[in-house]
Design a protein around this motif. Structure first.
Motif, PDB file in Angstrom:
ATOM      1  N   LYS A  27     124.555  45.770  84.152  1.00  0.00           N
ATOM      2  CA  LYS A  27     123.317  46.301  83.571  1.00  0.00           C
ATOM      3  C   LYS A  27     123.586  47.164  82.350  1.00  0.00           C
ATOM      4  O   LYS A  27     122.718  47.348  81.494  1.00  0.00           O
ATOM      5  CB  LYS A  27     122.555  47.100  84.629  1.00  0.00           C
ATOM      6  CG  LYS A  27     121.966  46.233  85.738  1.00  0.00           C
ATOM      7  CD  LYS A  27     121.177  47.063  86.731  1.00  0.00           C
ATOM      8  CE  LYS A  27     120.573  46.178  87.816  1.00  0.00           C
ATOM      9  NZ  LYS A  27     119.822  46.965  88.823  1.00  0.00           N
ATOM     10  N   LEU A  28     124.791  47.718  82.274  1.00  0.00           N
ATOM     11  CA  LEU A  28     125.159  48.550  81.135  1.00  0.00           C
ATOM     12  C   LEU A  28     125.584  47.727  79.925  1.00  0.00           C
ATOM     13  O   LEU A  28     125.563  48.219  78.796  1.00  0.00           O
ATOM     14  CB  LEU A  28     126.291  49.506  81.541  1.00  0.00           C
ATOM     15  CG  LEU A  28     125.950  50.519  82.644  1.00  0.00           C
ATOM     16  CD1 LEU A  28     127.203  51.253  83.094  1.00  0.00           C
ATOM     17  CD2 LEU A  28     124.897  51.505  82.160  1.00  0.00           C
ATOM     18  N   VAL A  29     125.966  46.477  80.175  1.00  0.00           N
ATOM     19  CA  VAL A  29     126.381  45.589  79.083  1.00  0.00           C
ATOM     20  C   VAL A  29     125.143  44.833  78.607  1.00  0.00           C
ATOM     21  O   VAL A  29     124.832  43.745  79.087  1.00  0.00           O
ATOM     22  CB  VAL A  29     127.501  44.630  79.550  1.00  0.00           C
ATOM     23  CG1 VAL A  29     127.899  43.679  78.434  1.00  0.00           C
ATOM     24  CG2 VAL A  29     128.707  45.422  80.013  1.00  0.00           C
ATOM     25  N   THR A  30     124.429  45.412  77.672  1.00  0.00           N
ATOM     26  CA  THR A  30     123.150  44.855  77.233  1.00  0.00           C
ATOM     27  C   THR A  30     123.306  43.959  76.012  1.00  0.00           C
ATOM     28  O   THR A  30     124.271  44.081  75.245  1.00  0.00           O
ATOM     29  CB  THR A  30     122.168  45.984  76.897  1.00  0.00           C
ATOM     30  OG1 THR A  30     122.666  46.701  75.750  1.00  0.00           O
ATOM     31  CG2 THR A  30     122.004  46.944  78.069  1.00  0.00           C
ATOM     32  N   VAL A  31     122.339  43.096  75.827  1.00  0.00           N
ATOM     33  CA  VAL A  31     122.320  42.230  74.650  1.00  0.00           C
ATOM     34  C   VAL A  31     122.240  43.062  73.376  1.00  0.00           C
ATOM     35  O   VAL A  31     122.927  42.771  72.379  1.00  0.00           O
ATOM     36  CB  VAL A  31     121.140  41.236  74.727  1.00  0.00           C
ATOM     37  CG1 VAL A  31     120.938  40.529  73.385  1.00  0.00           C
ATOM     38  CG2 VAL A  31     121.388  40.193  75.815  1.00  0.00           C
TER      39      VAL A  31
END
Length: 500
Positions: A27-31
């Protein structure tokens, strides 16, 4: 008990859902975060010759960018100097059949000079190197010294792509006395027959090395086996020494004796900015690295080491140097390697490296690689997403790791291979077209990314990284179960955590 008392107890004993939730790296690795990195890498390319090729300014500044971003996140990145040579093609060279017929082939269309080819002009007889059948695998075709038995000094070796690393084929040809090497394209559903096999070695060769198409290679095979084929191979190149750098950064917490290495190559080819290849993988692991410590000491039982490799496009040079620089004791501390090379192909598929060797790629993956593959397959499966195995053939930076027995795995969204109608039903996109129509081309820009595909692949990458940061039990038997709890409770492995 009064209402006020009940409220007071609930405030103390019942944490909010937000507080109780386990940190989730995916969830922390966002687009948006990855997109910012890709925009910046594209800008670096735009102002530095249109590429980020190792040995050139665009790569050097990309290294500085990654280092700066890691420092801002509170990490302590280090660079590792890697011996390197800048390759320059000074002319198209030549590729001609001299006998039994006479034919000149077209540069860039029907043949090309390999990066780190030597320079020279050789006309000689052609020796066919264990070419195998017309269909399927090519046998060894230059992967063992015995394949060159019978070659005469100065002969031009005709070798088919496949089975082992390109550098191994060329080194064995040189050792056998070949005057030049022609490597022709393998055949397969993911390789157009009219595409020349033109790639790179890990350092300059002493002889000319060119690549040609499957069609031309098979046409040359018959007269070569009849010992009537003579060709001319000319290459015009310069190789200039110039060191480059790998970038390495680690999580604050985690066991330094059980390390998860997460890598992606930072360089592009000379032809373009490399936003998908491999800005996508570099951006994904950079975003992971910037957020890794947010998992906290409790979830980072194993050290996570992020690496941005130099000169992958020149023969996995940075990764080979890194692995080769490790002592046996340092290698033993690496539990596994995760490799992310091209995660956002615009006509993407969800490919998972074939760690259990069900495809028989010939690399004999180290034990534990199958568990890594299963981790990704299960992740996609739980989301109702189709995935497929892809050849674990040493083509990307995991290659040096598996060569020394370190389990490895990773993801890949497709390159020059052609998408089938069946795959369109699974992933969308267009049948009959390459997964990445801008593979190794100038058009590998921001327009060459499928953001949905990149989001899905990056989430899977983050999931696996977090899972193995907690425990590498399925890969190397390194369990993370408290002794007291294990004695009194039964546990199952599920979703990267231990549950009752």
């Amino acid at each position: 008990m009064g209402a006020a008392a009940i409220l007071a107890v609930s405030l103390v004993t019942a944490p909010t859902a937000e507080a109780a939730a386990k940190p989730d790296l995916a969830k922390l690795v966002t687009v948006n975060a990855m997109k910012r990195h890709l925009v910046n890498l594209k800008t670096i390319s735009d102002y530095n010759g249109g590429n980020r090729k190792s040995g050139l300014a665009g790569y050097d500044i990309s290294v500085k960018y990654v280092v700066n971003e890691l420092k801002k996140a509170g990490l302590e990145p280090k660079t590792q100097t890697v011996p390197f040579w800048v390759f320059k093609q000074d002319g198209p060279g030549a590729f001609e059949q001299v006998a039994p017929a006479q034919q000149a082939y077209k540069a860039d269309e029907e043949y090309g000079t390999w990066e780190y080819s030597g320079s020279g002009d050789v006309t000689a007889n052609v020796f066919p190197v264990d070419l195998g059948g017309d269909q399927g695998p090519a046998g060894h075709s230059g992967c063992e010294a015995a394949d060159f038995e019978g070659i005469q000094k100065g002969d031009i070796a005709l070798i088919r792509r496949g089975t082992c690393a390109f550098v191994d084929k060329v080194n064995l040809a040189v050792a056998a006395g070949a005057g030049a090497v022609i490597i022709y394209q393998r055949q397969g559903p993911d390789v157009p027959v009219d595409t020349p096999a033109v790639f790179g070695l890990d350092k300059p060769a002493p002889i000319p090395v060119i690549g040609t198409t499957y069609k031309i290679g098979t046409e040359l095979r018959t007269p070569a086996e009849a010992k009537t084929l003579q060709v001319r191979v000319k290459t015009e190149v310069t190789n200039t020494p110039k060191p480059v750098q790998n970038v390495i950064a680690e999580s604050t917490w985690g066991d330094p004796n059980n390390v998860v290495v997460v890598g992606a190559h930072l360089d592009s080819v000379a032809e373009g900015p490399g936003i998908n290849d491999n800005g996508s993988g570099s951006a994904a692991i950079l975003t992971m690295a910037q957020n890794i410590d947010k998992l906290g000491k409790k979830n980072l039982k194993n050290k996570v080491r992020f690496a941005w490799w130099a000169a992958e496009e020149s023969g996995l040079v940075g990764a080979y140097h890194y692995v080769g620089s490790l002592t046996p004791a340092q290698r033993d501390k690496i539990a596994l390697n995760l490799n992310f090379d091209m995660l956002g192909s615009v006509n993407f598929a969800r490919f998972v490296y074939d760690g259990d060797d069900s495809m028989g790629s010939g690399t004999n993956p180290p034990a534990g690689s199958g568990a890594i593959e299963k981790t990704f397959v299960d992740y996609f499966g739980k989301l109702g997403l189709k995935s497929e195995p892809t050849a674990f053939d040493g083509r990307s930076d995991y290659g040096p790791f598996i060569e020394v027995g370190i389990p490895a795995g990773g993801l890949f969204s497709g390159a020059e291979g052609i998408k089938t109608a069946e795959q369109v039903a699974w992933y969308g996109g267009e049948a009959g077209k390459a997964y990445d129509p801008c593979y190794h081309a100038a058009c590998d820009t921001m327009k060459n990314i499928d953001w949905t595909g990149l989001d899905q692949m990056a989430d899977a990458a983050a999931f696996a990284t977090q899972k193995f940061a907690f425990s590498t039990l399925p890969v190397n038997g390194q369990a993370r179960i408290a002794a007291k709890a294990a004695a009194t409770r039964s546990f199952d492995w599920k979703g990267g955590r231990l549950v009752r």
